[in-house]
Design an enzyme around this catalytic site. Structure first.
Site: not given
Length: 461
Positions: A347, A29, A175
């Protein structure tokens, strides 16, 4: 949501035996959405191969199409199954942008809209309205954009160009604020000099490295004078044909399945060199006792022995499929606990937290305060759901302390968060009665997750 519009409840299946499967993971992604933005701003048509088609990427495609880019499949009009895309830039015009719950759409598209002519309105899912957004909008205002609002919904009044120049921002929360500005900066009249002013480093540094690498591949002059500053020179963005790597972060639940069942999972097309943060799962699994090897295509398997916690720098990793192999993870008899600073790879936290809940001692995960601003407050969510199934969890200001205990079946709330849903699936492999309340939230980045999970359990590739 399911096809009938109702939240989809899913009884996470228990593994009856150690898993033995090969799992092919769809495209990244993060790489897909960066490549789409660069292609929409490029000086000619680009072709993307292996792109992820998911809710987040389809929202990005729809936003760029509405702004004026043409996105087609290999044989003409785009279909829902096309993973080879041809993007032709067009004249940018104001439009309405549905961000859904996609941070990349919320943060990457407003700079593109600032380069359009006309007003663009942005909105998204109710949960997206509380996600941090003001940082990138304030930066765009300082660079000359006309913007009303500080969070979803907001409007961008584009004049067809943006002055650019020097701007300061505190990107401690994400970020994506940095990447969002840098991706479009070459099209600003003065380019951009961006300085991070926060006392803490920008989290998820590998994602910024990914952005910088892709800009360089697009012939954009970009430099990083200090760890907290970046310069992008004004100029054209070259059209580049790219092959998108598999999404390594989306691969981590399947690799965790091998680890927690003492089984074996093989992921083909794993890049030998990459900027994807998900690559760091190799070192984490090895630290927890798993065997981790990368079998090069046509070569001999090699053990990953460095235990690196950050993604490896890549040489053209986003532009080609060379230098890849099959990653093989074999789970140990018992998982070892870990103490990890996950600031660069936040993540991965839901997957790592699920692993820690099944380890043979207490673990400590830190450096992840920024996860409170993700799809949900992931720290609070993990503490609540791991606690509900019987694990001992202490929520820290910047992380979690996880103390394993005998687990029990219970409802597992996904909070409309794809990574929370997959964490519940990992726990459910070894705990009967775990019911994930919204497994279709995985369609955000991995459509067909439950089918892939069932196929893995059945040993089907």
């Amino acid at each position: 949501m399911g096809d009938n519009g109702q939240v989809s409840h899913w009884n996470a299946p228990v593994a009856a035996a150690p898993i033995d499967a090969e799992v092919t993971v769809p495209g990244s992604k993060s790489l897909t959405n960066r490549a789409l933005v660069l292609a929409a701003l490029a000086d000619g048509p680009s072709r993307l191969t292996g792109t992820l088609r998911s809710r987040d990427t389809d929202l990005m495609i729809a936003a760029l199409q509405a702004l004026g880019a043409q996105v087609e499949g290999p044989d003409g009009p785009l279909t829902a199954d096309d993973t080879e895309l041809v993007i032709t830039p067009g004249t940018l015009q104001g439009t309405h942008v549905d961000c859904g719950l996609a941070g990349t759409v919320m943060r990457f598209v407003p700079p593109v809209a600032a380069l359009a002519t006309g007003t663009s309105t942005f909105d998204g899912d109710p949960a997206a309205r509380v996600r941090p957004q003001a940082t990138v909008l304030d930066a765009l205002r300082a660079l000359g954009a006309q913007i009303e609002g500080g969070s979803l919904p907001f409007t961008v009044d584009g004049t067809g160009s943006l002055r650019g120049g020097r701007v300061e921002m505190d990107a401690s929360a994400s970020s994506q604020f940095v990447s969002g500005v840098l991706l479009s900066a070459a099209r600003f009249d003065e380019g951009v000099e961006l300085v991070h002013t926060g006392s803490a480093p920008v989290p998820s540094g590998p994602h910024i490295e990914m952005t910088l690498e892709m800009l360089r591949e697009s012939s954009v002059a970009v430099e990083q004078p200090t760890p907290s500053s970046w310069r992008v020179a004004p100029g054209p963005i070259a059209a580049v044909d790219r092959v998108v790597e598999p999404d390594l972060s989306n691969a981590t639940p399947f690799l965790a399945a091998a680890a927690v069942t003492g089984g074996t999972v093989r992921i083909p097309h794993w890049p030998a060199s990459t900027t994807q943060p998900g690559d760091a799962i190799r070192g984490i699994l090895q630290a927890m006792g798993a065997s981790v090897t990368l079998e090069p295509a046509g070569g001999t398997a090699g053990t990953i022995a460095d235990g690196s916690e950050s993604a490896r720098d890549g040489d053209g990793a986003t532009a080609g499929a060379a230098g890849h192999g099959t990653l093989v993870v074999v789970g140990p008899e018992r998982l070892s606990p870990v103490e990890k600073d996950l600031s660069a790879i936040g993540e991965l936290t839901p997957t790592v937290a699920a692993l820690c809940a099944l380890a043979d001692g207490p673990s400590r995960l830190t450096g992840i305060a920024h996860l409170r601003g993700h799809e949900t407050d992931r720290l609070a969510a993990l503490a609540a759901e791991l606690g509900a199934v019987g694990c001992g969890v202490t929520e820290l200001p910047d992380g979690l302390e996880i103390t394993p205990a005998p687990l029990r079946g219970a409802p597992w709330r996904a909070y409309a968060d794809h990574r929370m849903a997959t964490a519940g699936a990992i726990i459910g492999l070894v705990t009967a009665g775990v019911e994930v309340d919204d497994v279709d939230s995985t369609s955000k980045t991995m459509p067909g997750f439950t089918r892939m999970w069932s196929d893995m359990l059945a040993g089907r590739g």
